[in-house]
Design a protein around this motif. Sequence first.
Motif, PDB file in Angstrom:
ATOM      1  N   ARG A 134       0.833  -1.212   0.000  1.00 49.09           N
ATOM      2  CA  ARG A 134       0.000   0.000   0.000  1.00 49.09           C
ATOM      3  C   ARG A 134       0.860   1.251   0.000  1.00 49.09           C
ATOM      4  O   ARG A 134       0.591   2.209  -0.735  1.00 49.09           O
ATOM      5  CB  ARG A 134      -0.929  -0.009   1.208  1.00 49.09           C
ATOM      6  N   THR A 135       1.899   1.252   0.800  1.00 53.39           N
ATOM      7  CA  THR A 135       2.787   2.415   0.854  1.00 53.39           C
ATOM      8  C   THR A 135       3.458   2.660  -0.485  1.00 53.39           C
ATOM      9  O   THR A 135       3.586   3.808  -0.941  1.00 53.39           O
ATOM     10  CB  THR A 135       3.845   2.224   1.954  1.00 53.39           C
ATOM     11  N   ALA A 136       3.880   1.587  -1.154  1.00 53.93           N
ATOM     12  CA  ALA A 136       4.530   1.733  -2.452  1.00 53.93           C
ATOM     13  C   ALA A 136       3.559   2.226  -3.521  1.00 53.93           C
ATOM     14  O   ALA A 136       3.965   2.898  -4.480  1.00 53.93           O
ATOM     15  CB  ALA A 136       5.147   0.406  -2.880  1.00 53.93           C
ATOM     16  N   GLY A 137       2.269   1.892  -3.377  1.00 54.50           N
ATOM     17  CA  GLY A 137       1.254   2.405  -4.287  1.00 54.50           C
ATOM     18  C   GLY A 137       1.249   1.784  -5.670  1.00 54.50           C
ATOM     19  O   GLY A 137       0.711   2.372  -6.618  1.00 54.50           O
ATOM     20  N   ARG A 138       1.794   0.565  -5.801  1.00 58.94           N
ATOM     21  CA  ARG A 138       1.856  -0.073  -7.114  1.00 58.94           C
ATOM     22  C   ARG A 138       1.093  -1.403  -7.152  1.00 58.94           C
ATOM     23  O   ARG A 138       1.201  -2.150  -8.115  1.00 58.94           O
ATOM     24  CB  ARG A 138       3.316  -0.310  -7.513  1.00 58.94           C
ATOM     25  N   GLY A 139       0.341  -1.692  -6.106  1.00 63.16           N
ATOM     26  CA  GLY A 139      -0.409  -2.935  -6.070  1.00 63.16           C
ATOM     27  C   GLY A 139       0.458  -4.123  -5.698  1.00 63.16           C
ATOM     28  O   GLY A 139       1.605  -3.984  -5.271  1.00 63.16           O
ATOM     29  N   GLY A 140      -0.102  -5.315  -5.887  1.00 69.19           N
ATOM     30  CA  GLY A 140       0.649  -6.515  -5.550  1.00 69.19           C
ATOM     31  C   GLY A 140      -0.245  -7.736  -5.524  1.00 69.19           C
ATOM     32  O   GLY A 140      -1.422  -7.688  -5.889  1.00 69.19           O
ATOM     33  N   ARG A 141       0.335  -8.832  -5.089  1.00 73.74           N
ATOM     34  CA  ARG A 141      -0.351 -10.120  -5.042  1.00 73.74           C
ATOM     35  C   ARG A 141      -0.053 -10.802  -3.705  1.00 73.74           C
ATOM     36  O   ARG A 141       1.100 -10.853  -3.284  1.00 73.74           O
ATOM     37  CB  ARG A 141       0.151 -11.044  -6.160  1.00 73.74           C
ATOM     38  N   ILE A 142      -1.094 -11.337  -3.078  1.00 72.53           N
ATOM     39  CA  ILE A 142      -0.925 -12.201  -1.914  1.00 72.53           C
ATOM     40  C   ILE A 142      -1.589 -13.528  -2.241  1.00 72.53           C
ATOM     41  O   ILE A 142      -2.753 -13.562  -2.663  1.00 72.53           O
ATOM     42  CB  ILE A 142      -1.517 -11.582  -0.636  1.00 72.53           C
ATOM     43  N   ILE A 143      -0.843 -14.605  -2.079  1.00 72.06           N
ATOM     44  CA  ILE A 143      -1.331 -15.947  -2.419  1.00 72.06           C
ATOM     45  C   ILE A 143      -1.156 -16.828  -1.188  1.00 72.06           C
ATOM     46  O   ILE A 143      -0.035 -16.995  -0.686  1.00 72.06           O
ATOM     47  CB  ILE A 143      -0.550 -16.523  -3.612  1.00 72.06           C
ATOM     48  N   ASN A 144      -2.258 -17.351  -0.686  1.00 72.25           N
ATOM     49  CA  ASN A 144      -2.234 -18.191   0.509  1.00 72.25           C
ATOM     50  C   ASN A 144      -2.370 -19.655   0.109  1.00 72.25           C
ATOM     51  O   ASN A 144      -3.333 -20.031  -0.578  1.00 72.25           O
ATOM     52  CB  ASN A 144      -3.376 -17.801   1.451  1.00 72.25           C
ATOM     53  N   ILE A 145      -1.415 -20.475   0.517  1.00 74.55           N
ATOM     54  CA  ILE A 145      -1.494 -21.912   0.249  1.00 74.55           C
ATOM     55  C   ILE A 145      -2.346 -22.535   1.348  1.00 74.55           C
ATOM     56  O   ILE A 145      -1.939 -22.616   2.506  1.00 74.55           O
ATOM     57  CB  ILE A 145      -0.097 -22.559   0.204  1.00 74.55           C
ATOM     58  N   THR A 146      -3.526 -22.965   0.971  1.00 75.70           N
ATOM     59  CA  THR A 146      -4.437 -23.583   1.933  1.00 75.70           C
ATOM     60  C   THR A 146      -4.354 -25.102   1.766  1.00 75.70           C
ATOM     61  O   THR A 146      -3.317 -25.700   1.991  1.00 75.70           O
ATOM     62  CB  THR A 146      -5.869 -23.053   1.765  1.00 75.70           C
ATOM     63  N   SER A 147      -5.423 -25.724   1.353  1.00 82.27           N
ATOM     64  CA  SER A 147      -5.485 -27.182   1.207  1.00 82.27           C
ATOM     65  C   SER A 147      -6.880 -27.517   0.702  1.00 82.27           C
ATOM     66  O   SER A 147      -7.815 -26.712   0.864  1.00 82.27           O
ATOM     67  CB  SER A 147      -5.250 -27.853   2.569  1.00 82.27           C
ATOM     68  N   VAL A 148      -7.052 -28.709   0.134  1.00 78.96           N
ATOM     69  CA  VAL A 148      -8.419 -29.143  -0.134  1.00 78.96           C
ATOM     70  C   VAL A 148      -9.225 -29.158   1.159  1.00 78.96           C
ATOM     71  O   VAL A 148     -10.457 -29.050   1.135  1.00 78.96           O
ATOM     72  CB  VAL A 148      -8.452 -30.542  -0.794  1.00 78.96           C
ATOM     73  N   HIS A 149      -8.535 -29.255   2.291  1.00 77.69           N
ATOM     74  CA  HIS A 149      -9.240 -29.271   3.569  1.00 77.69           C
ATOM     75  C   HIS A 149      -9.596 -27.867   4.048  1.00 77.69           C
ATOM     76  O   HIS A 149     -10.131 -27.717   5.143  1.00 77.69           O
ATOM     77  CB  HIS A 149      -8.428 -30.063   4.591  1.00 77.69           C
ATOM     78  N   GLU A 150      -9.349 -26.865   3.209  1.00 73.79           N
ATOM     79  CA  GLU A 150     -10.040 -25.581   3.343  1.00 73.79           C
ATOM     80  C   GLU A 150     -11.523 -25.776   3.057  1.00 73.79           C
ATOM     81  O   GLU A 150     -12.380 -25.084   3.616  1.00 73.79           O
ATOM     82  CB  GLU A 150      -9.457 -24.570   2.354  1.00 73.79           C
ATOM     83  N   HIS A 151     -11.846 -26.729   2.168  1.00 74.38           N
ATOM     84  CA  HIS A 151     -13.206 -26.918   1.665  1.00 74.38           C
ATOM     85  C   HIS A 151     -13.895 -28.157   2.211  1.00 74.38           C
ATOM     86  O   HIS A 151     -15.129 -28.223   2.212  1.00 74.38           O
ATOM     87  CB  HIS A 151     -13.170 -27.026   0.136  1.00 74.38           C
ATOM     88  N   ALA A 152     -13.141 -29.156   2.632  1.00 73.99           N
ATOM     89  CA  ALA A 152     -13.742 -30.424   3.041  1.00 73.99           C
ATOM     90  C   ALA A 152     -13.010 -30.977   4.251  1.00 73.99           C
ATOM     91  O   ALA A 152     -11.778 -30.929   4.314  1.00 73.99           O
ATOM     92  CB  ALA A 152     -13.685 -31.428   1.889  1.00 73.99           C
ATOM     93  N   PRO A 153     -13.744 -31.517   5.240  1.00 76.72           N
ATOM     94  CA  PRO A 153     -13.103 -32.015   6.464  1.00 76.72           C
ATOM     95  C   PRO A 153     -12.436 -33.353   6.250  1.00 76.72           C
ATOM     96  O   PRO A 153     -12.710 -34.068   5.278  1.00 76.72           O
ATOM     97  CB  PRO A 153     -14.281 -32.147   7.431  1.00 76.72           C
ATOM     98  N   ARG A 154     -11.557 -33.683   7.177  1.00 76.57           N
ATOM     99  CA  ARG A 154     -10.921 -35.001   7.171  1.00 76.57           C
ATOM    100  C   ARG A 154     -10.806 -35.499   8.608  1.00 76.57           C
ATOM    101  O   ARG A 154     -10.369 -34.749   9.497  1.00 76.57           O
ATOM    102  CB  ARG A 154      -9.537 -34.951   6.536  1.00 76.57           C
ATOM    103  N   VAL A 155     -11.204 -36.725   8.832  1.00 77.24           N
ATOM    104  CA  VAL A 155     -11.116 -37.327  10.167  1.00 77.24           C
ATOM    105  C   VAL A 155      -9.679 -37.255  10.655  1.00 77.24           C
ATOM    106  O   VAL A 155      -8.735 -37.581   9.921  1.00 77.24           O
ATOM    107  CB  VAL A 155     -11.612 -38.781  10.125  1.00 77.24           C
ATOM    108  N   GLY A 156      -9.494 -36.829  11.904  1.00 72.79           N
ATOM    109  CA  GLY A 156      -8.170 -36.769  12.503  1.00 72.79           C
ATOM    110  C   GLY A 156      -7.408 -35.490  12.221  1.00 72.79           C
ATOM    111  O   GLY A 156      -6.246 -35.377  12.609  1.00 72.79           O
ATOM    112  N   SER A 157      -8.058 -34.530  11.569  1.00 73.45           N
ATOM    113  CA  SER A 157      -7.357 -33.298  11.174  1.00 73.45           C
ATOM    114  C   SER A 157      -8.089 -32.051  11.655  1.00 73.45           C
ATOM    115  O   SER A 157      -8.207 -31.067  10.930  1.00 73.45           O
ATOM    116  CB  SER A 157      -7.196 -33.260   9.643  1.00 73.45           C
ATOM    117  N   SER A 158      -8.574 -32.092  12.886  1.00 73.92           N
ATOM    118  CA  SER A 158      -9.397 -30.977  13.382  1.00 73.92           C
ATOM    119  C   SER A 158      -8.639 -29.660  13.368  1.00 73.92           C
ATOM    120  O   SER A 158      -9.145 -28.640  12.850  1.00 73.92           O
ATOM    121  CB  SER A 158      -9.898 -31.277  14.799  1.00 73.92           C
ATOM    122  N   ALA A 159      -7.442 -29.639  13.905  1.00 70.99           N
ATOM    123  CA  ALA A 159      -6.686 -28.386  13.970  1.00 70.99           C
ATOM    124  C   ALA A 159      -6.293 -27.918  12.573  1.00 70.99           C
ATOM    125  O   ALA A 159      -6.390 -26.731  12.242  1.00 70.99           O
ATOM    126  CB  ALA A 159      -5.439 -28.573  14.841  1.00 70.99           C
TER     127      ALA A 159
END
Length: 268
Positions: A134-159
């Motif tokens: 924002r300070t630079a004023g030229r825009g940018g890109r932020i890319i977050n690596i999530t997982s398919v488990h952003e969208h669907a649950p999996r047993v044993g992976s609560s956290a």
Amino acid sequence: MPQRYENYDRVAIVTGADSGIGKAGAVALAGAGFDIGFTWYGDPDGADRTATEVRGTGRRCEAAEMDLTRLPGAAAVIDELTDRLGGLGVLVNNAGTGLATPFLDVTWEQWREVLSVNLDGPFRCSQRAARRMRTAGRGGRIINITSVHEHAPRVGSSAYCAAKGGLGLLSEVMAQELAADGITVNAVAPGEIATPMTGQEDVDPFTEDRPGVPVGRPGDAREVAAVVTLLASPAAAYVTGASWPVDGGMLLTGPHAAALPSHSWRAG
């Protein structure tokens, strides 16, 4: 009136790039013309290998160790790398950790470690990166690596699922709020990828059979990196707030697709 943001710095920072998806992303972005800053944790040899490959493309490279369990101060590394490289146009929040433990057996310490690394870390790193953009004023890109488990649950992976689901929604809110600054925010949601995290370091995914996955195999980290590189490019200026599964179709068959024992489901 909307403004054009086409001159964001050709500098990318990738967290957790000493191996796996992070390493592949750093090398791919370097090949696309970005100078690279990256963070690593606990694997100095891996960090050296990544730096060597990045520099082999002819781009500058700076690296720093970052422990995302030591927040909020650990995120200061983003500013340090930005200063060392003279700018910041792309942040890839890749650093992560997993946990396969039944919900009732997850300790508070385990819960906090996974949430700290997988959700608190991207939150703090993104704040620092977005302020610099924002300070630079030229825009940018932020890319977050999530997982398919952003969208669907999996047993044993609560956290893990809680953290990745939270990061997916955080990405959407960031996309809404930062668009006026020319900063796009997207998630990339890998399925099973042949990396150290899945116990498949240096495994050729084309030699592995995954009957429950429509493509029939795990993914290669470079296949995730290709999507990251697209989203980091000027060509993706009109893409924000999206989550891009890179999963060989795993989500089409369900969150436990990688564990299905046969191809019989294909017969209908």
